[in-house]
Design an enzyme around this catalytic site. Structure first.
Site: not given
Length: 426
Positions: A40, A226, A383, A406
Site C-alpha cells: 500500500r 453470502k 479483497g 469495500g
C-alpha cells in the site's frame, strides 16, 4: 455518478502545500509491530513522487487499523469482549493507541523515497501545525493516524477544517477508503480544491470503463460466502453484463432456490426468493446466468483451515445430507473458464471456494488462470479475489487489481462513493 474527475495533472502544485490522503493501512506483525507488506505504501509512490517533483510540499495522512480515540468507548468495547473493567487503565488504552502509530510507515516511506519523511506526533495538534508550516517545496511529512481524532470517522467539519487549514490543495489517493465519508476522505474537500491522485485516477479509469463502456462480451464473476453481501452487486451487474457467473458459498443459496439438495452447505434461507428473482431477471434481460453444476464436498471443515481434507465431487443439486460444498467441481471449472476465455472484459469479485485450503482452491485457481490466459481486459475487485490472485502468482497477468475491497464492491453496486463525489469534475 460522474467518474470523470480532475487529477493531479490538471492543477499547478508548484510551491503549494498539498494534503494527500493515502491508504497506509498496512498489515503488521502483532508481536513486533513490523510492517509485513508495504504494497500500500508502494502504491502511493507515483503520486508522491509526482507531487514532490512538481515542487509541492506534501502533507500525507492516513488511518491505520481501528483505534478507539475515546477511553470510555475503549473500556466499553473491551468489556464487551469479556475483559475485566477493573483492569482497564488509561495506561493500557494509551498502549493500544501506540500500537497503531504511523511512525513505522514514515520510516518505510522514507526508505522507499530515499529522502527524509518528517513525522508529526499528532494530526491537527501543535506538532503537526508547526511542521506543516515549516515544510518547503519538495519535502514530505506524514501526520499521525487520523483515527486518533474522535471526529475523523464522524466526518466532523471542525476536524476537516483544521486538517484543511494546513494546506492549499487536497489530493485523494486512498481508494481503499473512498467509500467512507470521513473528515480526511471527504470532509476536507469542503475547504480545499480536491483532485484525485494517480492511484485513484487509475481505479476510476479502469473500473469505470469496465462497467460503463466495456468491450463485449462482458463477463462478471461473483463469488464469496453470502448472497446478502452481493445483493446490490448482482442486481447492478445484471443491468450491464452479458454473462454473470456465480460461484463461492452464495451459489448454494441459488442451488437450493432451484429445488436442489445442498446438504450442510452454506445457505441463506431468507434469500431464496431473491435468488429466484435474480434468475428471472437474468432471463428477462437476456443475460446468461451461469451457476455451478457440480461441487467439491467435504464431511468436516478442515482445522486448521489449510489441513489436508478428503473430498467428494457430486452434482450441486445432489449434495449428501452429511456433506458441505466448499468449491466448484471440474465441470463447473470448465464451464466458467470457457465463458471467461470467450469474453473481452471480465470483472471478478469473490473466490469460488475455500481458497485458503490448497485442496479447495482449484476452482478459484481455474478462474484466475482463465483470466490470465485470456485476451480480455481483466479487473479484480479487491479483497479476497485480489489476495487469491496474488497468492497464486497471477497478479502480474491481470489488467488491474483494485486496491480497495469495500470501495470496489460499492463501485460494482453502482453506489456513489463519498470520497469520489467530492473530487472536482474534469
Amino acid at each position: 455518478m460522474n467518474y470523470n474527475k480532475k487529477t493531479v495533472y490538471d492543477i499547478d502544485v508548484a510551491g503549494k502545500k498539498v494534503l494527500l490522503r493515502c491508504d497506509f493501512n498496512v498489515p503488521q506483525d502483532k508481536a513486533t509491530g513490523a510492517i509485513t507488506s508495504d504494497k500500500r505504501i508502494v502504491a502511493a509512490l507515483p503520486t508522491i513522487r509526482y507531487l514532490l517533483g512538481q515542487g509541492a510540499a506534501v502533507i500525507a495522512c492516513s488511518h491505520l487499523g481501528k483505534p478507539e480515540p475515546s477511553f470510555e468507548k475503549w473500556v466499553k468495547k473491551q468489556t464487551e469482549k469479556g475483559k475485566d473493567p477493573a483492569e482497564l487503565t488509561e495506561e493500557k488504552w494509551q498502549k493500544s493507541l501506540k500500537k497503531l502509530t504511523l511512525a513505522p510507515v514514515a520510516e518505510r516511506l522514507s526508505e522507499l523515497l530515499g529522502k527524509p519523511v518528517v513525522f508529526a506526533h499528532d494530526v491537527v495538534g501543535p506538532d503537526a501545525k508547526a511542521k506543516a508550516a515549516a515544510l518547503k517545496g519538495g519535502e514530505i511529512m506524514l501526520l499521525e493516524n487520523t483515527r486518533f481524532e474522535k471526529g475523523e470517522t464522524k466526518n466532523d467539519p471542525a476536524l476537516a477544517k483544521e486538517l484543511a487549514s494546513m494546506a492549499e490543495v487536497y489530493v485523494s489517493d486512498a481508494f481503499g477508503s473512498v467509500h467512507r465519508a470521513h473528515a480526511s476522505t471527504a470532509g476536507v474537500a469542503a475547504y480545499l480544491p480536491a483532485v484525485s491522485g494517480l492511484l485513484v485516477a487509475k481505479e476510476l479509469e479502469v473500473m469505470g470503463k469496465a462497467l460503463d463502456d466495456p468491450k463485449r462480451p462482458f463477463v462478471a464473476v461473483l463469488g464469496g460466502a453470502k448472497v446478502s453481501d452481493k445483493i446490490a452487486v448482482i442486481n447492478n451487474l445484471l443491468e450491464k453484463a452479458d454473462t454473470v457467473i456465480i460461484g463461492g458459498g452464495m451459489a448454494y443459496t441459488f442451488a437450493k432456490a432451484q429445488g436442489g439438495s445442498i446438504g450442510k452447505s452454506l445457505c441463506e434461507d431468507d434469500k431464496l426468493d431473491y435468488a429466484r428473482q435474480m434468475i428471472a431477471k437474468a432471463q428477462e434481460k437476456g443475460v446468461k446466468l451461469l451457476l455451478p453444476v457440480d461441487a467439491v464436498c467435504i464431511k468436516d471443515f478442515p482445522d486448521p483451515i489449510d489441513a489436508p481434507v478428503d473430498v467428494t465431487i457430486v452434482p450441486i443439486s445432489a449434495i449428501p445430507a452429511d456433506m458441505e460444498g466448499c468449491d466448484i467441481g471440474p465441470e463447473t471449472m470448465k464451464l466458467f473458464a470457457d465463458a471467461v476465455k470467450a469474453s473481452k472484459t471480465v470483472v471478478w469479485n469473490g473466490p469460488m471456494g475455500v481458497f485458503e485450503n490448497p485442496t479447495l482452491a482449484a476452482g478459484t485457481l481455474a478462474v484466475a488462470k482463465a483470466m490470465a490466459e485470456s485476451d480480455a481486459t481483466t479487473v479484480i475487485g479487491g479483497g479476497d479475489s485480489a489476495a487469491a490472485v496474488q497468492q497464486m502468482g497471477l497478479g502480474d497477468k491481470m489488467t488491474h487489481i483494485s486496491t480497495g475491497g469495500g470501495a470496489s464492491l460499492e463501485y460494482l453496486e453502482g453506489k456513489e462513493l463519498p470520497g469520489i463525489a467530492v473530487i472536482q469534475n474534469a
